[in-house]
Enzyme design. Structure first.
Site, PDB file in Angstrom:
ATOM      1  N   GLU A 105      42.369 -24.593  28.692  1.00 19.85           N
ATOM      2  CA  GLU A 105      41.647 -24.111  27.514  1.00 19.85           C
ATOM      3  C   GLU A 105      41.947 -22.642  27.241  1.00 19.85           C
ATOM      4  O   GLU A 105      42.141 -22.249  26.084  1.00 19.85           O
ATOM      5  CB  GLU A 105      40.138 -24.307  27.682  1.00 19.85           C
ATOM      6  CG  GLU A 105      39.361 -23.887  26.438  1.00 19.85           C
ATOM      7  CD  GLU A 105      37.866 -23.916  26.636  1.00 19.85           C
ATOM      8  OE1 GLU A 105      37.183 -23.082  26.000  1.00 19.85           O
ATOM      9  OE2 GLU A 105      37.369 -24.743  27.420  1.00 19.85           O
ATOM     10  N   ASN A 146      33.518 -25.875  34.456  1.00 18.54           N
ATOM     11  CA  ASN A 146      32.063 -25.866  34.256  1.00 18.54           C
ATOM     12  C   ASN A 146      31.339 -26.397  35.484  1.00 18.54           C
ATOM     13  O   ASN A 146      30.262 -25.929  35.831  1.00 18.54           O
ATOM     14  CB  ASN A 146      31.682 -26.640  32.986  1.00 18.54           C
ATOM     15  CG  ASN A 146      31.728 -28.144  33.161  1.00 18.54           C
ATOM     16  OD1 ASN A 146      30.764 -28.777  33.570  1.00 18.54           O
ATOM     17  ND2 ASN A 146      32.865 -28.748  32.835  1.00 18.54           N
TER      18      ASN A 146
END
Length: 407
Positions: free
Chosen positions: A178, A316
């Site tokens: 990302e 995450n």
């Protein structure tokens, strides 16, 4: 919110109903207290928010649709669609091939692709360079583009502030898919530099004030700055965006630090701050934020251990592990198979970056209190498997049906 077609084998007869019950009874998401399942000799405290987020469900929906709509065609993923081994393994078993690994290393040469092939863009998005390569090959990657809308939101925010002559500071892990994608899109509109943590932000601040020689910048931020970056000129006006899965508190801390340095260095009055520091809205995705807030709330309770499920390369999820291990013994596992028996568990050590085996992880006491949560790319079925495996170690536990009556 849009609903997605998620294969049933990712759902759970225990976890899914609990999440639906909490959602219906807390539509405004104000209650972050955990769900407690009391089986007698063992009690599970399950985080209020965890598991598949909007972006992941969107990606899974599109990927399985691509498979269903293209029988007989070769189907490729640019890289792992999400950071969950079960999901990626199932896609591979259905014939999907990976073009690159998670670090961007080529597994299948571009020359092997044709315009007839189907290419799925992962939820992290991809670089402009990869988009151009696919276009040259005649592959329309936008047909099955699973890029998370919240990642695209970051790209759009970077483009907005870049258009106002700010340099973009991306808070993220430089090698994460990302961050690479965000960096690629951002540098099209503005000078861009990636900072991984507060330590790097503090170093960047020294270039902002001129207390470090500009020539040293290119070593300190090797492979983390856009072509033609000029630290003396490009660090006079900045704006901070992030990799959406970073800890919210870390991103805020970095933004606050750089902003305060800017204020002191230029002796800015409040109305002058935006001349040097862009007023960027928080670009952390809602699911990452909710999961982190739910974990903070979970940790206000007492427990004997915490089990966090998810892919070991999931950003995450690793941040949830970091939060939990500050207070309780925490075991980061990919799946139920890592629970070897009542006395042995194989889990990932974030600090050693390897799996280790821990003995006697369940204390000899009654009741045992176990916290459960997982990352945004982890299926409910994985959490159910972990819960049932742990439950099987406790004689005299109440039946699942009895405990689930409230849901």
């Amino acid at each position: 919110m849009k609903t997605f077609n998620i294969p049933d084998f990712y759902r759970s007869r225990i976890i899914t109903p609990i999440k639906e019950f909490r959602r219906k009874n807390d539509k405004l998401k104000r209650d972050f207290s955990p769900t407690v399942l009391d089986f007698g000799p063992v009690r599970f405290l399950i985080a209020r928010h965890f598991g598949f987020c909007y972006g992941v469900e969107n990606a899974i929906d599109i990927a399985y649709k691509a498979i269903a709509e293209n029988p007989g065609k070769r189907i490729f993923l640019l890289s792992e669609m999400i950071h969950n081994p079960d999901v990626n393994r199932d896609l591979v078993e259905r014939g999907v091939q990976f073009i690159m690994d998670t670090k961007g290393n080529q597994l299948i040469g571009w020359e092997e692709l044709t315009g007839e092939d189907i290419v799925i863009v992962p939820a992290f998005g991809t670089t402009i360079e990869n988009q151009q390569k696919l276009s040259e090959l005649g592959v329309n990657a936008y047909v099955y583009d699973t890029t998370c809308p919240f990642v695209e939101k970051v790209w759009n925010r970077a483009a907005q502030i870049g258009g106002k002559d700010y340099t973009i500071v991306v808070h993220g892990k430089p090698n994460h898919e990302e961050t690479r994608a965000t960096f690629s899109h951002s540098k099209e509109n503005a000078p861009t530099v990636v900072v991984e943590n507060m330590k790097q932000a503090e170093v960047l601040a020294e270039y902002m004030t001129g207390s470090r020689p500009a020539s040293q910048f290119f070593d300190d931020f090797r492979n983390q700055y856009s072509e033609g970056f000029d630290p003396e000129k490009d660090l006079q006006r900045i704006g901070v965006v992030n990799q959406t899965t970073m800890l919210a508190s870390d991103t805020q801390g970095i933004a606050d630090h750089l902003k305060n340095v800017m204020i002191r260095h230029h002796n800015l009055r409040p109305e002058q701050v935006e001349n040097h520091f862009a007023n960027t809205r928080d670009t952390l995705c809602y699911a990452t934020n909710d999961n982190q807030d739910a974990t903070y709330a979970l940790l206000t309770h007492d427990a004997d251990l915490v089990v966090v499920a998810g892919g070991y390369n999931s950003s995450n999820t690793s941040h949830l592990v970091e939060l939990c291990e500050q207070k309780f013994p925490t075991y980061f596992i990919e799946s139920v198979n890592k629970i070897l028996d009542r006395h042995l568990i194989r889990h990932f050590d974030l600090h050693k970056k390897e799996e280790i085996v821990t003995e006697n992880y369940i204390p000899e006491k009654t009741p045992v209190r176990i916290m459960l949560t997982c990352g945004a790319s982890c299926p409910d079925a994985v959490v159910e498997g972990i819960l049932l495996r742990l439950l099987s170690f406790f004689e005299g536990a109440k039946p699942i049906e009895e405990v689930m009556e409230a849901f």
